[in-house]
Each structure stands twice: as structure tokens, then as C-alpha cells.
Design a protein around this motif. Structure first.
Motif, PDB file in Angstrom:
ATOM      1  N   ALA A   9       0.837  -1.205   0.000  1.00  0.00           N
ATOM      2  CA  ALA A   9       0.000   0.000   0.000  1.00  0.00           C
ATOM      3  C   ALA A   9       0.867   1.248   0.000  1.00  0.00           C
ATOM      4  O   ALA A   9       0.590   2.213  -0.726  1.00  0.00           O
ATOM      5  CB  ALA A   9      -0.936  -0.008   1.212  1.00  0.00           C
ATOM      6  N   ASN A  10       1.939   1.235   0.781  1.00  0.00           N
ATOM      7  CA  ASN A  10       2.846   2.374   0.829  1.00  0.00           C
ATOM      8  C   ASN A  10       3.523   2.582  -0.518  1.00  0.00           C
ATOM      9  O   ASN A  10       3.656   3.706  -0.997  1.00  0.00           O
ATOM     10  CB  ASN A  10       3.883   2.160   1.930  1.00  0.00           C
ATOM     11  CG  ASN A  10       4.708   3.387   2.189  1.00  0.00           C
ATOM     12  OD1 ASN A  10       4.284   4.505   1.925  1.00  0.00           O
ATOM     13  ND2 ASN A  10       5.899   3.191   2.697  1.00  0.00           N
ATOM     14  N   THR A  11       3.936   1.516  -1.155  1.00  0.00           N
ATOM     15  CA  THR A  11       4.571   1.601  -2.471  1.00  0.00           C
ATOM     16  C   THR A  11       3.613   2.181  -3.504  1.00  0.00           C
ATOM     17  O   THR A  11       4.003   2.999  -4.333  1.00  0.00           O
ATOM     18  CB  THR A  11       5.041   0.200  -2.926  1.00  0.00           C
ATOM     19  OG1 THR A  11       5.952  -0.303  -1.952  1.00  0.00           O
ATOM     20  CG2 THR A  11       5.717   0.259  -4.275  1.00  0.00           C
ATOM     21  N   PHE A  12       2.365   1.808  -3.439  1.00  0.00           N
ATOM     22  CA  PHE A  12       1.364   2.300  -4.385  1.00  0.00           C
ATOM     23  C   PHE A  12       0.965   3.747  -4.091  1.00  0.00           C
ATOM     24  O   PHE A  12       0.796   4.548  -5.007  1.00  0.00           O
ATOM     25  CB  PHE A  12       0.121   1.402  -4.351  1.00  0.00           C
ATOM     26  CG  PHE A  12      -1.002   1.906  -5.195  1.00  0.00           C
ATOM     27  CD1 PHE A  12      -0.934   1.838  -6.576  1.00  0.00           C
ATOM     28  CD2 PHE A  12      -2.120   2.478  -4.613  1.00  0.00           C
ATOM     29  CE1 PHE A  12      -1.971   2.334  -7.369  1.00  0.00           C
ATOM     30  CE2 PHE A  12      -3.157   2.968  -5.386  1.00  0.00           C
ATOM     31  CZ  PHE A  12      -3.083   2.891  -6.765  1.00  0.00           C
ATOM     32  N   LEU A  13       0.813   4.082  -2.813  1.00  0.00           N
ATOM     33  CA  LEU A  13       0.298   5.399  -2.446  1.00  0.00           C
ATOM     34  C   LEU A  13       1.349   6.506  -2.459  1.00  0.00           C
ATOM     35  O   LEU A  13       0.999   7.679  -2.618  1.00  0.00           O
ATOM     36  CB  LEU A  13      -0.365   5.330  -1.067  1.00  0.00           C
ATOM     37  CG  LEU A  13      -1.642   4.499  -0.998  1.00  0.00           C
ATOM     38  CD1 LEU A  13      -2.137   4.408   0.433  1.00  0.00           C
ATOM     39  CD2 LEU A  13      -2.708   5.082  -1.901  1.00  0.00           C
ATOM     40  N   SER A  18       2.835  12.251  -3.544  1.00  0.00           N
ATOM     41  CA  SER A  18       3.721  13.221  -4.201  1.00  0.00           C
ATOM     42  C   SER A  18       2.956  14.075  -5.204  1.00  0.00           C
ATOM     43  O   SER A  18       3.147  15.292  -5.279  1.00  0.00           O
ATOM     44  CB  SER A  18       4.868  12.503  -4.910  1.00  0.00           C
ATOM     45  OG  SER A  18       5.659  11.816  -3.989  1.00  0.00           O
ATOM     46  N   LEU A  19       2.072  13.449  -5.980  1.00  0.00           N
ATOM     47  CA  LEU A  19       1.246  14.200  -6.924  1.00  0.00           C
ATOM     48  C   LEU A  19       0.307  15.159  -6.197  1.00  0.00           C
ATOM     49  O   LEU A  19       0.057  16.268  -6.677  1.00  0.00           O
ATOM     50  CB  LEU A  19       0.438  13.237  -7.805  1.00  0.00           C
ATOM     51  CG  LEU A  19       1.224  12.509  -8.880  1.00  0.00           C
ATOM     52  CD1 LEU A  19       0.358  11.456  -9.563  1.00  0.00           C
ATOM     53  CD2 LEU A  19       1.771  13.497  -9.898  1.00  0.00           C
ATOM     54  N   ALA A  20      -0.195  14.747  -5.050  1.00  0.00           N
ATOM     55  CA  ALA A  20      -1.068  15.631  -4.266  1.00  0.00           C
ATOM     56  C   ALA A  20      -0.304  16.864  -3.791  1.00  0.00           C
ATOM     57  O   ALA A  20      -0.817  17.982  -3.870  1.00  0.00           O
ATOM     58  CB  ALA A  20      -1.662  14.876  -3.081  1.00  0.00           C
ATOM     59  N   TYR A  21       0.930  16.673  -3.317  1.00  0.00           N
ATOM     60  CA  TYR A  21       1.748  17.816  -2.905  1.00  0.00           C
ATOM     61  C   TYR A  21       2.020  18.742  -4.087  1.00  0.00           C
ATOM     62  O   TYR A  21       1.894  19.974  -3.974  1.00  0.00           O
ATOM     63  CB  TYR A  21       3.078  17.358  -2.310  1.00  0.00           C
ATOM     64  CG  TYR A  21       2.992  16.805  -0.915  1.00  0.00           C
ATOM     65  CD1 TYR A  21       2.239  17.434   0.073  1.00  0.00           C
ATOM     66  CD2 TYR A  21       3.673  15.648  -0.567  1.00  0.00           C
ATOM     67  CE1 TYR A  21       2.165  16.922   1.353  1.00  0.00           C
ATOM     68  CE2 TYR A  21       3.605  15.128   0.714  1.00  0.00           C
ATOM     69  CZ  TYR A  21       2.850  15.770   1.669  1.00  0.00           C
ATOM     70  OH  TYR A  21       2.789  15.271   2.928  1.00  0.00           O
ATOM     71  N   ALA A  22       2.401  18.182  -5.213  1.00  0.00           N
ATOM     72  CA  ALA A  22       2.677  18.995  -6.400  1.00  0.00           C
ATOM     73  C   ALA A  22       1.425  19.736  -6.842  1.00  0.00           C
ATOM     74  O   ALA A  22       1.483  20.922  -7.189  1.00  0.00           O
ATOM     75  CB  ALA A  22       3.211  18.114  -7.527  1.00  0.00           C
ATOM     76  N   SER A  23       0.284  19.076  -6.815  1.00  0.00           N
ATOM     77  CA  SER A  23      -0.980  19.709  -7.203  1.00  0.00           C
ATOM     78  C   SER A  23      -1.327  20.852  -6.262  1.00  0.00           C
ATOM     79  O   SER A  23      -1.800  21.909  -6.699  1.00  0.00           O
ATOM     80  CB  SER A  23      -2.110  18.683  -7.199  1.00  0.00           C
ATOM     81  OG  SER A  23      -1.845  17.666  -8.134  1.00  0.00           O
TER      82      SER A  23
END
Length: 124
Positions: A9-13, A18-23
Motif C-alpha cells: 500500500a505504501n509503495t502504491f500510495l 507526491s502528486l497531491a503535494y505537487a498539485s
């Protein structure tokens, strides 16, 4: 057992986080929240200086020898206080420094060594 189950789950999430932070940063930039982004940008302009400063501060606090020797003595809540404290100082210090100088002190040394000649540090 729980740690083994959480690893996939950690590998997938992790990329999604990271995309959420960039967004979030893109949205902040788009809607003109310069009060938040300007100090982050200034800290980024002095990334080399800030990185080495963080390293020196944390090693002085946490390692033995000539340091304070707090390694293993501080829990996560206290550790976050150190981290946030150093970040706040750097987010204040970086814009103040860059208001008088063109780059951070270690960035200046690095460029001077790389170019092999003098580089202006002080703002005109």
C-alpha cells in the motif's frame, strides 16, 4: 505482520501523495498565494546553503562527541518540533538574505569555484 501488509500500500500510495503535494503547490501558485510561496521559493534559491545548515544543526544536536548527544533520546513529537523550528528559521532567513544578496553564501562559493572567477554576491 501489519508492516508487511502495509508495504504494498505504501509503495502504491507514495507517488499519489507526491502528486497531491505537487498539485497543491500548483493550485497555490495559480490562485496567487504569494505569501506562502515566496518564502518557499527563496529557500529553494538557497537550497545548498539551507541543506548544509540543516545538516550541521541536526548533527550538532543529535550526535555525540562535540554535539549534544540527543540521538535516540528524542521522540517523534519532539523531533517534529526541531524540524519545524529549523524550517521556520530558514523560511524567514532566506528571503532576508536574498533581499541583500543575489544568492546564498554556499551557492556563491560553489559558483566561484565552478566558474573560476569572481561572481557578484551583493545586489546592485
Amino acid at each position: 505482520m501489519v508492516e508487511t501488509l502495509m508495504r504494498p500500500a505504501n509503495t502504491f500510495l507514495s507517488p499519489l501523495v507526491s502528486l497531491a503535494y505537487a498539485s497543491a503547490l500548483i493550485l497555490l501558485a495559480r490562485f496567487g498565494l504569494k505569501l506562502i510561496l515566496t518564502p518557499l521559493a527563496r529557500a529553494g534559491q538557497m537550497a545548498f546553503t539551507n541543506y548544509l545548515t540543516q545538516t550541521l544543526i541536526m548533527t550538532t544536536i543529535f550526535y555525540g562527541g562535540r554535539g549534544l548527544g540527543y540521538f535516540g533520546q528524542v521522540g517523534w513529537p519532539e523531533m517534529w518540533m526541531f524540524i519545524i523550528g529549523i524550517w521556520v528559521v530558514q523560511l524567514i532567513w532566506s528571503p532576508l538574505w536574498l533581499s541583500r544578496f543575489t544568492m546564498g553564501p554556499l551557492e556563491w562559493v560553489w559558483r566561484r569555484l565552478t566558474y573560476g572567477k569572481g561572481v557578484a554576491l551583493k545586489r546592485a
